[in-house]
Every structure is written in C-alpha cells, then in structure tokens.
Design a protein around this motif. Structure first.
Motif, PDB file in Angstrom:
ATOM      1  N   UNK A  52     -37.712  -9.098   0.421  1.00  0.00           N
ATOM      2  CA  UNK A  52     -36.856  -9.033  -0.460  1.00  0.00           C
ATOM      3  C   UNK A  52     -37.388  -9.909  -1.668  1.00  0.00           C
ATOM      4  N   UNK A  53     -36.663  -9.739  -2.920  1.00  0.00           N
ATOM      5  CA  UNK A  53     -37.018 -10.598  -4.236  1.00  0.00           C
ATOM      6  C   UNK A  53     -36.920 -11.966  -3.747  1.00  0.00           C
ATOM      7  N   UNK A  84     -32.842  -1.948  -7.992  1.00  0.00           N
ATOM      8  CA  UNK A  84     -31.898  -0.860  -7.396  1.00  0.00           C
ATOM      9  C   UNK A  84     -31.835  -0.778  -5.900  1.00  0.00           C
ATOM     10  N   UNK A  85     -32.859  -1.297  -5.254  1.00  0.00           N
ATOM     11  CA  UNK A  85     -33.099  -1.062  -3.704  1.00  0.00           C
ATOM     12  C   UNK A  85     -32.405  -2.072  -2.971  1.00  0.00           C
ATOM     13  N   UNK A  86     -31.157  -2.057  -2.755  1.00  0.00           N
ATOM     14  CA  UNK A  86     -30.566  -2.895  -1.777  1.00  0.00           C
ATOM     15  C   UNK A  86     -30.412  -2.647  -0.295  1.00  0.00           C
ATOM     16  N   UNK A  87     -29.441  -3.047   0.243  1.00  0.00           N
ATOM     17  CA  UNK A  87     -28.982  -2.863   1.803  1.00  0.00           C
ATOM     18  C   UNK A  87     -28.620  -1.566   2.043  1.00  0.00           C
ATOM     19  N   UNK A 110     -26.212  -9.167  -2.632  1.00  0.00           N
ATOM     20  CA  UNK A 110     -27.348  -9.663  -3.659  1.00  0.00           C
ATOM     21  C   UNK A 110     -28.624  -9.415  -3.418  1.00  0.00           C
ATOM     22  N   UNK A 111     -29.171  -8.957  -1.872  1.00  0.00           N
ATOM     23  CA  UNK A 111     -30.260  -8.680  -1.695  1.00  0.00           C
ATOM     24  C   UNK A 111     -30.809  -7.317  -2.161  1.00  0.00           C
ATOM     25  N   UNK A 112     -32.162  -7.563  -2.578  1.00  0.00           N
ATOM     26  CA  UNK A 112     -32.850  -6.418  -3.361  1.00  0.00           C
ATOM     27  C   UNK A 112     -34.264  -6.498  -2.920  1.00  0.00           C
TER      28      UNK A 112
END
Length: 155
Positions: A111-112, A93-96, A85-87
């Motif tokens: 992150x958010x 759209x930019x995750x791990x 769930x990390x963005x």
C-alpha cells in the motif's frame, strides 16, 4: 427478559435471561454475526466452525473467504475490519474493496502507507485473528437479592 450491556469501543452485548449472548452489536449498531451463506466445499457452515474455532477458523469457504472473516461470531473476530484509508501503492482508487475481488493475488500488494493489503485489509483478505478481548463474558454468579435488614448509619 433481554439485557443490553454497553462496553467501551462501542460494543454492546445483548443477553437473554438464560445468560446466553443473543448478539454482539458494534459501534454502528450492526450485529456481529455469522454469514448465512458461507460454507466449505463439503457444505460445512459457520455452525460447524463454532464447535472447534481454534482449528476451523482458518478454513476457506467456497467463495475463498476464510471462516474467521465470514463467521465472525463463531471465530470471535468481530473487531476484524478493513482500514478504509488503505490504498494500493501508486493508486488512489484501489482500496480494500478492490483487494477482495481477487484475494489470492491482491492481498500481497503493497500500500501507499508501506503496509501489505493482508495487514490493512484484514476482513477482505481473511487474515483476522481471534480476538479474546471481544469475547462475551458470562456472569460468574447470580445477582445478590436485596435484604430487608436496615443498614446502620455510619456517622
């Protein structure tokens, strides 16, 4: 003879009759293993890391990943995962996966959820710590053989 031992958290240890672990399997049935392609600039592999994991699991490979994320079995970091769930802050759209493409710069990003990528994308950033709770435990004694003596009733 092969023995499967299922533990909490969906982890299964597979043991041979020689009391040596053959594999560690996590929840989805994916074996926890060492990368067959990871190596240092000097050609050292996960087998080399396994001889001195306390010293070598922090070493970087040719692909810039650290041994603790690529040599999970050797470094005992099988529970090392990315938070799906990390963005990145201000980006849905930019995750791990995005972080992993440029670890050097992106693992520092916020992150958010106000956590840095290096904390939430541990596998992508190679920031896994050795986790002694997931270490295979060898049997400490041989099984007790059944006896032929009857057990007295306790009535």
């Amino acid at each position: 003879m092969v023995i499967n031992i299922s533990l909490l958290a969906g982890i299964t240890l597979i043991w041979s009759s020689c009391s040596q672990p053959l594999a560690v399997v996590q929840g989805g049935g994916v074996p926890c293993s060492n990368s067959a392609t990871w190596e240092t600039k000097n050609g050292k592999t996960c087998d080399w890391v396994a001889w001195k994991p306390d010293e070598r699991c922090k070493k970087k490979g040719k692909d810039t990943s650290k041994a603790n994320s690529s040599c999970q079995e050797a470094c005992n970091t099988c529970s090392c995962v990315n938070k799906s769930e990390w963005r990145k802050k201000n980006s849905n759209k930019k995750g791990c996966d995005w972080v992993q493409k440029n670890r050097k710069k992106r693992c520092k990003k916020l992150g958010a959820d106000e956590t840095k990528a290096k904390k939430s994308c541990r596998l992508a950033c190679g920031t896994c710590r050795q986790d002694p709770t997931n270490a295979p435990i060898a049997p400490t004694s041989a099984p007790i053989a059944p006896t032929s003596a009857p057990i007295a009733p306790t009535s």
